[in-house]
Write an enzyme that holds these catalytic residues in place. Structure first.
Site, PDB file in Angstrom:
ATOM      1  N   GLY A  24      -3.875   4.823   8.855  1.00  0.00           N
ATOM      2  CA  GLY A  24      -5.123   4.281   8.304  1.00  0.00           C
ATOM      3  C   GLY A  24      -5.142   4.387   6.788  1.00  0.00           C
ATOM      4  O   GLY A  24      -5.566   3.472   6.085  1.00  0.00           O
ATOM      5  N   ARG A  28      -1.228   7.932   2.933  1.00  0.00           N
ATOM      6  CA  ARG A  28      -0.299   8.460   3.934  1.00  0.00           C
ATOM      7  C   ARG A  28       0.904   7.529   4.055  1.00  0.00           C
ATOM      8  O   ARG A  28       2.026   7.984   4.294  1.00  0.00           O
ATOM      9  CB  ARG A  28      -0.978   8.673   5.281  1.00  0.00           C
ATOM     10  N   ARG A  47      -6.169  -4.281  -3.251  1.00  0.00           N
ATOM     11  CA  ARG A  47      -7.204  -3.331  -2.803  1.00  0.00           C
ATOM     12  C   ARG A  47      -6.664  -1.919  -2.590  1.00  0.00           C
ATOM     13  O   ARG A  47      -7.205  -1.159  -1.783  1.00  0.00           O
ATOM     14  CB  ARG A  47      -7.851  -3.796  -1.491  1.00  0.00           C
ATOM     15  N   ARG A  91       0.661   1.747  15.190  1.00  0.00           N
ATOM     16  CA  ARG A  91      -0.376   2.479  14.471  1.00  0.00           C
ATOM     17  C   ARG A  91      -0.108   3.964  14.624  1.00  0.00           C
ATOM     18  O   ARG A  91       0.241   4.444  15.712  1.00  0.00           O
ATOM     19  CB  ARG A  91      -1.753   2.106  15.045  1.00  0.00           C
ATOM     20  N   ILE A  92      -0.241   4.713  13.513  1.00  0.00           N
ATOM     21  CA  ILE A  92      -0.127   6.170  13.577  1.00  0.00           C
ATOM     22  C   ILE A  92      -1.388   6.725  12.932  1.00  0.00           C
ATOM     23  O   ILE A  92      -1.568   6.639  11.725  1.00  0.00           O
ATOM     24  CB  ILE A  92       1.163   6.687  12.892  1.00  0.00           C
ATOM     25  N   SER A  94      -5.338   9.223  13.411  1.00  0.00           N
ATOM     26  CA  SER A  94      -5.962  10.459  13.891  1.00  0.00           C
ATOM     27  C   SER A  94      -7.052  10.096  14.889  1.00  0.00           C
ATOM     28  O   SER A  94      -7.503   8.947  14.951  1.00  0.00           O
ATOM     29  CB  SER A  94      -6.537  11.257  12.730  1.00  0.00           C
ATOM     30  N   GLU A 184     -10.881   6.899  18.417  1.00  0.00           N
ATOM     31  CA  GLU A 184     -10.484   6.443  17.082  1.00  0.00           C
ATOM     32  C   GLU A 184     -11.185   5.116  16.837  1.00  0.00           C
ATOM     33  O   GLU A 184     -12.128   4.802  17.561  1.00  0.00           O
ATOM     34  CB  GLU A 184      -8.953   6.361  16.959  1.00  0.00           C
ATOM     35  N   MET A 185     -10.753   4.346  15.852  1.00  0.00           N
ATOM     36  CA  MET A 185     -11.567   3.184  15.505  1.00  0.00           C
ATOM     37  C   MET A 185     -10.762   1.896  15.270  1.00  0.00           C
ATOM     38  O   MET A 185     -11.274   0.956  14.681  1.00  0.00           O
ATOM     39  CB  MET A 185     -12.419   3.505  14.254  1.00  0.00           C
ATOM     40  N   GLU A 186      -9.527   1.820  15.740  1.00  0.00           N
ATOM     41  CA  GLU A 186      -8.674   0.686  15.371  1.00  0.00           C
ATOM     42  C   GLU A 186      -7.881   0.011  16.496  1.00  0.00           C
ATOM     43  O   GLU A 186      -7.631  -1.206  16.438  1.00  0.00           O
ATOM     44  CB  GLU A 186      -7.643   1.128  14.299  1.00  0.00           C
ATOM     45  N   ASP A 209      -9.794  16.424  15.324  1.00  0.00           N
ATOM     46  CA  ASP A 209     -11.043  17.142  15.557  1.00  0.00           C
ATOM     47  C   ASP A 209     -11.379  17.021  17.037  1.00  0.00           C
ATOM     48  O   ASP A 209     -10.783  16.211  17.744  1.00  0.00           O
ATOM     49  CB  ASP A 209     -12.184  16.585  14.680  1.00  0.00           C
ATOM     50  N   ARG A 222      -4.495  17.868   7.682  1.00  0.00           N
ATOM     51  CA  ARG A 222      -4.264  16.609   8.372  1.00  0.00           C
ATOM     52  C   ARG A 222      -3.091  15.864   7.741  1.00  0.00           C
ATOM     53  O   ARG A 222      -2.203  15.392   8.413  1.00  0.00           O
ATOM     54  CB  ARG A 222      -5.533  15.762   8.220  1.00  0.00           C
TER      55      ARG A 222
HETATM   56  N1  HPA Z   1     -14.385   9.564  15.764  1.00  0.00           N
HETATM   57  C1  HPA Z   1     -13.840   8.387  15.455  1.00  0.00           C
HETATM   58  N2  HPA Z   1     -12.665   8.264  14.889  1.00  0.00           N
HETATM   59  C2  HPA Z   1     -11.983   9.370  14.597  1.00  0.00           C
HETATM   60  C3  HPA Z   1     -12.491  10.629  14.887  1.00  0.00           C
HETATM   61  C4  HPA Z   1     -13.745  10.726  15.516  1.00  0.00           C
HETATM   62  O1  HPA Z   1     -14.246  11.828  15.791  1.00  0.00           O
HETATM   63  N3  HPA Z   1     -11.580  11.554  14.451  1.00  0.00           N
HETATM   64  C5  HPA Z   1     -10.550  10.853  13.926  1.00  0.00           C
HETATM   65  N4  HPA Z   1     -10.786   9.536  14.002  1.00  0.00           N
END
Ligand code: HPA
Length: 239
Positions: A24, A28, A47, A91-92, A94, A184-186, A209, A222
Protein backbone atom coordinates in the site's frame (compact mmCIF):
# COMPACT_ATOMS: atom_id res chain seq x y z
CA UNK A 1 -6.67 5.85 -23.51
CA UNK A 2 -2.98 5.39 -24.08
CA UNK A 3 0.18 5.75 -22.07
CA UNK A 4 1.22 7.72 -20.17
CA UNK A 5 -1.94 7.41 -18.08
CA UNK A 6 -3.23 10.09 -15.71
CA UNK A 7 -1.48 8.37 -12.78
CA UNK A 8 1.61 6.70 -14.26
CA UNK A 9 4.15 8.71 -16.23
CA UNK A 10 6.08 5.92 -18.01
CA UNK A 11 5.96 6.31 -21.78
CA UNK A 12 6.89 2.72 -22.65
CA UNK A 13 5.36 -0.42 -21.13
CA UNK A 14 8.67 -2.26 -21.02
CA UNK A 15 9.94 -0.34 -17.98
CA UNK A 16 7.46 -2.46 -16.03
CA UNK A 17 8.00 -6.15 -15.32
CA UNK A 18 5.22 -8.64 -16.06
CA UNK A 19 5.01 -9.24 -12.30
CA UNK A 20 4.32 -6.35 -9.95
CA UNK A 21 4.44 -6.51 -6.14
CA UNK A 22 2.15 -3.89 -4.60
CA UNK A 23 2.45 -2.74 -1.02
CA UNK A 24 0.00 0.00 0.00
CA UNK A 25 2.76 2.38 1.04
CA UNK A 26 5.01 3.76 -1.72
CA UNK A 27 7.86 4.07 0.81
CA UNK A 28 7.59 0.35 1.44
CA UNK A 29 7.97 -0.13 -2.32
CA UNK A 30 11.21 1.88 -2.06
CA UNK A 31 12.33 -0.19 0.93
CA UNK A 32 11.74 -3.46 -0.95
CA UNK A 33 13.59 -2.18 -4.03
CA UNK A 34 16.52 -0.97 -1.86
CA UNK A 35 16.65 -4.19 0.16
CA UNK A 36 16.03 -6.93 -2.37
CA UNK A 37 16.41 -5.75 -5.98
CA UNK A 38 19.44 -5.11 -8.16
CA UNK A 39 19.85 -2.70 -11.08
CA UNK A 40 16.89 -0.66 -9.90
CA UNK A 41 15.27 2.10 -11.94
CA UNK A 42 12.46 4.34 -10.71
CA UNK A 43 9.43 3.99 -12.96
CA UNK A 44 6.86 6.22 -11.30
CA UNK A 45 6.82 9.48 -9.37
CA UNK A 46 3.34 10.80 -10.08
CA UNK A 47 1.62 11.72 -6.76
CA UNK A 48 4.62 10.16 -5.00
CA UNK A 49 3.21 6.72 -5.84
CA UNK A 50 6.72 5.42 -6.32
CA UNK A 51 7.40 2.41 -8.52
CA UNK A 52 10.73 0.63 -9.06
CA UNK A 53 11.82 -2.03 -11.50
CA UNK A 54 14.86 -4.18 -10.87
CA UNK A 55 15.92 -7.80 -10.81
CA UNK A 56 15.57 -10.42 -8.12
CA UNK A 57 17.89 -13.42 -8.67
CA UNK A 58 18.02 -12.29 -12.31
CA UNK A 59 14.25 -12.04 -12.78
CA UNK A 60 12.72 -8.66 -13.68
CA UNK A 61 10.29 -7.50 -11.00
CA UNK A 62 8.46 -4.22 -10.37
CA UNK A 63 7.43 -2.98 -6.92
CA UNK A 64 4.96 -0.11 -6.77
CA UNK A 65 2.69 1.43 -4.12
CA UNK A 66 -1.08 1.03 -4.48
CA UNK A 67 -2.23 3.62 -1.96
CA UNK A 68 -4.95 2.82 0.56
CA UNK A 69 -8.41 1.59 -0.31
CA UNK A 70 -10.19 0.13 -3.30
CA UNK A 71 -10.48 3.37 -5.30
CA UNK A 72 -6.71 3.76 -5.21
CA UNK A 73 -5.63 0.17 -5.93
CA UNK A 74 -8.46 0.04 -8.48
CA UNK A 75 -6.84 2.83 -10.49
CA UNK A 76 -3.23 1.64 -10.33
CA UNK A 77 -3.88 -2.03 -10.94
CA UNK A 78 -6.25 -1.26 -13.83
CA UNK A 79 -3.69 0.96 -15.54
CA UNK A 80 -0.86 -1.53 -15.03
CA UNK A 81 -2.90 -4.44 -16.39
CA UNK A 82 -4.62 -2.61 -19.22
CA UNK A 83 -2.02 -0.14 -20.46
CA UNK A 84 1.40 -1.37 -19.29
CA UNK A 85 1.20 -5.07 -20.17
CA UNK A 86 1.46 -6.27 -16.55
CA UNK A 87 0.35 -9.90 -16.23
CA UNK A 88 0.25 -10.46 -12.49
CA UNK A 89 -0.01 -8.32 -9.38
CA UNK A 90 0.74 -9.61 -5.90
CA UNK A 91 -0.58 -7.29 -3.21
CA UNK A 92 1.53 -7.35 -0.04
CA UNK A 93 -0.32 -5.52 2.69
CA UNK A 94 -1.30 -5.33 6.32
CA UNK A 95 -4.54 -6.39 7.92
CA UNK A 96 -6.48 -6.37 11.17
CA UNK A 97 -7.18 -9.80 12.62
CA UNK A 98 -10.80 -10.92 13.10
CA UNK A 99 -9.75 -14.26 14.57
CA UNK A 100 -8.00 -15.51 17.67
CA UNK A 101 -6.07 -17.81 15.36
CA UNK A 102 -4.46 -14.92 13.43
CA UNK A 103 -1.81 -13.30 15.64
CA UNK A 104 0.34 -10.20 15.17
CA UNK A 105 2.91 -10.73 12.37
CA UNK A 106 1.20 -13.87 11.06
CA UNK A 107 1.07 -14.02 7.27
CA UNK A 108 -2.18 -14.82 5.46
CA UNK A 109 -2.36 -16.09 1.87
CA UNK A 110 -5.68 -14.71 0.67
CA UNK A 111 -8.00 -17.03 -1.26
CA UNK A 112 -10.89 -14.62 -1.74
CA UNK A 113 -12.29 -11.34 -0.47
CA UNK A 114 -15.77 -10.51 0.80
CA UNK A 115 -16.81 -6.88 0.42
CA UNK A 116 -19.79 -4.53 0.74
CA UNK A 117 -18.01 -2.34 -1.82
CA UNK A 118 -19.84 -1.20 -4.94
CA UNK A 119 -16.55 -1.29 -6.93
CA UNK A 120 -17.20 -4.40 -9.05
CA UNK A 121 -20.86 -3.55 -9.62
CA UNK A 122 -20.23 0.05 -10.66
CA UNK A 123 -17.16 -0.69 -12.78
CA UNK A 124 -18.15 -3.98 -14.39
CA UNK A 125 -21.78 -4.79 -13.56
CA UNK A 126 -20.63 -7.70 -11.36
CA UNK A 127 -23.01 -8.34 -8.49
CA UNK A 128 -20.99 -10.80 -6.45
CA UNK A 129 -19.93 -9.94 -2.92
CA UNK A 130 -17.07 -12.43 -2.90
CA UNK A 131 -14.21 -12.07 -5.38
CA UNK A 132 -11.62 -14.84 -5.78
CA UNK A 133 -7.92 -14.30 -6.33
CA UNK A 134 -6.29 -16.27 -9.14
CA UNK A 135 -6.07 -19.90 -8.05
CA UNK A 136 -2.72 -20.63 -9.73
CA UNK A 137 -1.10 -17.60 -8.06
CA UNK A 138 -2.65 -18.54 -4.69
CA UNK A 139 -1.04 -21.99 -5.06
CA UNK A 140 2.26 -20.43 -6.12
CA UNK A 141 2.29 -18.21 -3.01
CA UNK A 142 1.59 -21.18 -0.73
CA UNK A 143 4.33 -23.19 -2.46
CA UNK A 144 6.81 -20.33 -2.04
CA UNK A 145 5.98 -20.06 1.68
CA UNK A 146 6.47 -23.79 2.02
CA UNK A 147 9.85 -23.70 0.25
CA UNK A 148 10.98 -20.91 2.59
CA UNK A 149 9.68 -22.83 5.64
CA UNK A 150 7.41 -19.94 6.60
CA UNK A 151 4.11 -20.89 8.23
CA UNK A 152 1.11 -19.14 6.74
CA UNK A 153 -2.63 -19.05 7.29
CA UNK A 154 -4.92 -19.17 4.30
CA UNK A 155 -8.47 -18.08 3.66
CA UNK A 156 -11.01 -15.39 3.00
CA UNK A 157 -10.58 -11.82 4.14
CA UNK A 158 -12.85 -8.77 4.34
CA UNK A 159 -12.10 -5.83 2.02
CA UNK A 160 -13.69 -2.88 3.78
CA UNK A 161 -14.32 0.67 2.62
CA UNK A 162 -14.11 2.02 6.16
CA UNK A 163 -11.37 1.94 8.77
CA UNK A 164 -13.23 3.88 11.50
CA UNK A 165 -16.67 2.52 12.22
CA UNK A 166 -19.20 3.83 14.76
CA UNK A 167 -21.99 1.33 14.27
CA UNK A 168 -22.68 -2.37 14.07
CA UNK A 169 -20.49 -5.22 15.27
CA UNK A 170 -18.08 -6.11 12.50
CA UNK A 171 -17.11 -9.43 14.10
CA UNK A 172 -20.72 -10.62 14.22
CA UNK A 173 -21.96 -8.86 11.09
CA UNK A 174 -19.05 -9.65 8.78
CA UNK A 175 -16.34 -11.87 10.23
CA UNK A 176 -18.61 -14.61 11.52
CA UNK A 177 -21.29 -14.37 8.87
CA UNK A 178 -18.86 -14.46 5.94
CA UNK A 179 -15.97 -16.47 7.47
CA UNK A 180 -13.39 -13.70 7.19
CA UNK A 181 -10.06 -14.14 8.96
CA UNK A 182 -9.02 -10.50 8.83
CA UNK A 183 -9.77 -7.08 7.35
CA UNK A 184 -7.96 -4.89 4.82
CA UNK A 185 -9.15 -2.42 2.23
CA UNK A 186 -7.91 -3.37 -1.26
CA UNK A 187 -8.07 -7.01 -2.44
CA UNK A 188 -11.65 -7.08 -3.72
CA UNK A 189 -10.97 -4.36 -6.31
CA UNK A 190 -7.64 -5.87 -7.34
CA UNK A 191 -9.25 -9.30 -7.82
CA UNK A 192 -12.16 -7.79 -9.79
CA UNK A 193 -9.79 -5.97 -12.16
CA UNK A 194 -7.73 -9.11 -12.75
CA UNK A 195 -10.81 -11.18 -13.45
CA UNK A 196 -12.29 -8.72 -15.94
CA UNK A 197 -9.00 -8.05 -17.73
CA UNK A 198 -7.95 -11.73 -17.88
CA UNK A 199 -4.88 -11.20 -15.64
CA UNK A 200 -3.63 -12.77 -12.40
CA UNK A 201 -3.89 -11.35 -8.90
CA UNK A 202 -2.87 -12.63 -5.49
CA UNK A 203 -2.52 -11.22 -2.02
CA UNK A 204 -0.39 -11.76 1.06
CA UNK A 205 -1.23 -9.95 4.28
CA UNK A 206 0.66 -9.54 7.53
CA UNK A 207 -1.42 -9.06 10.67
CA UNK A 208 -0.63 -5.58 12.02
CA UNK A 209 -3.38 -5.28 14.62
CA UNK A 210 -6.11 -7.35 16.17
CA UNK A 211 -9.79 -6.45 16.47
CA UNK A 212 -10.04 -9.31 18.97
CA UNK A 213 -7.15 -8.65 21.38
CA UNK A 214 -6.57 -4.99 20.38
CA UNK A 215 -2.80 -5.48 20.22
CA UNK A 216 -1.13 -3.39 17.55
CA UNK A 217 2.27 -2.86 15.97
CA UNK A 218 3.94 0.51 15.61
CA UNK A 219 4.47 1.88 12.13
CA UNK A 220 8.23 1.32 12.57
CA UNK A 221 7.77 -2.30 13.67
CA UNK A 222 5.38 -2.75 10.78
CA UNK A 223 7.89 -1.35 8.29
CA UNK A 224 10.59 -3.70 9.53
CA UNK A 225 8.66 -6.85 10.25
CA UNK A 226 7.18 -7.57 6.89
CA UNK A 227 10.18 -9.44 5.54
CA UNK A 228 8.52 -12.85 5.64
CA UNK A 229 5.73 -11.65 3.39
CA UNK A 230 8.09 -9.81 1.03
CA UNK A 231 10.30 -12.87 0.67
CA UNK A 232 7.34 -15.14 -0.09
CA UNK A 233 6.11 -12.72 -2.76
CA UNK A 234 9.57 -12.42 -4.34
CA UNK A 235 10.05 -16.19 -4.30
CA UNK A 236 6.65 -16.65 -5.98
CA UNK A 237 7.61 -14.02 -8.58
CA UNK A 238 10.52 -16.26 -9.65
CA UNK A 239 8.11 -18.97 -10.86
N1 HPA B 1 -8.91 -2.32 9.20
C1 HPA B 1 -8.79 -2.14 7.88
N2 HPA B 1 -7.66 -2.26 7.24
C2 HPA B 1 -6.56 -2.57 7.93
C3 HPA B 1 -6.61 -2.78 9.30
C4 HPA B 1 -7.85 -2.66 9.96
O1 HPA B 1 -7.94 -2.83 11.19
N3 HPA B 1 -5.34 -3.06 9.72
C5 HPA B 1 -4.56 -3.03 8.62
N4 HPA B 1 -5.29 -2.73 7.53
Amino acid sequence: MAIPTPHIEATTPDVFAKTVLMPGDPLRAKYIADTYLEDVIKVNNVRNMFGYTGTYHGKKVTVMGSGMGMPSIGIYSYELFQFYGVEEIIRIGSCGSYSKDAHLYDVIVVSDAYSESSYAKVAFGMNQKIMKGTKSLFNQLKKAANQLHIDVLEGRIHSSDVFYRHQGNVIEDVANRHQCLAVEMESFALFANAKVLGKKAGCLLTVSDSLITHEETTSKERQESFHKMMEIALEAALE
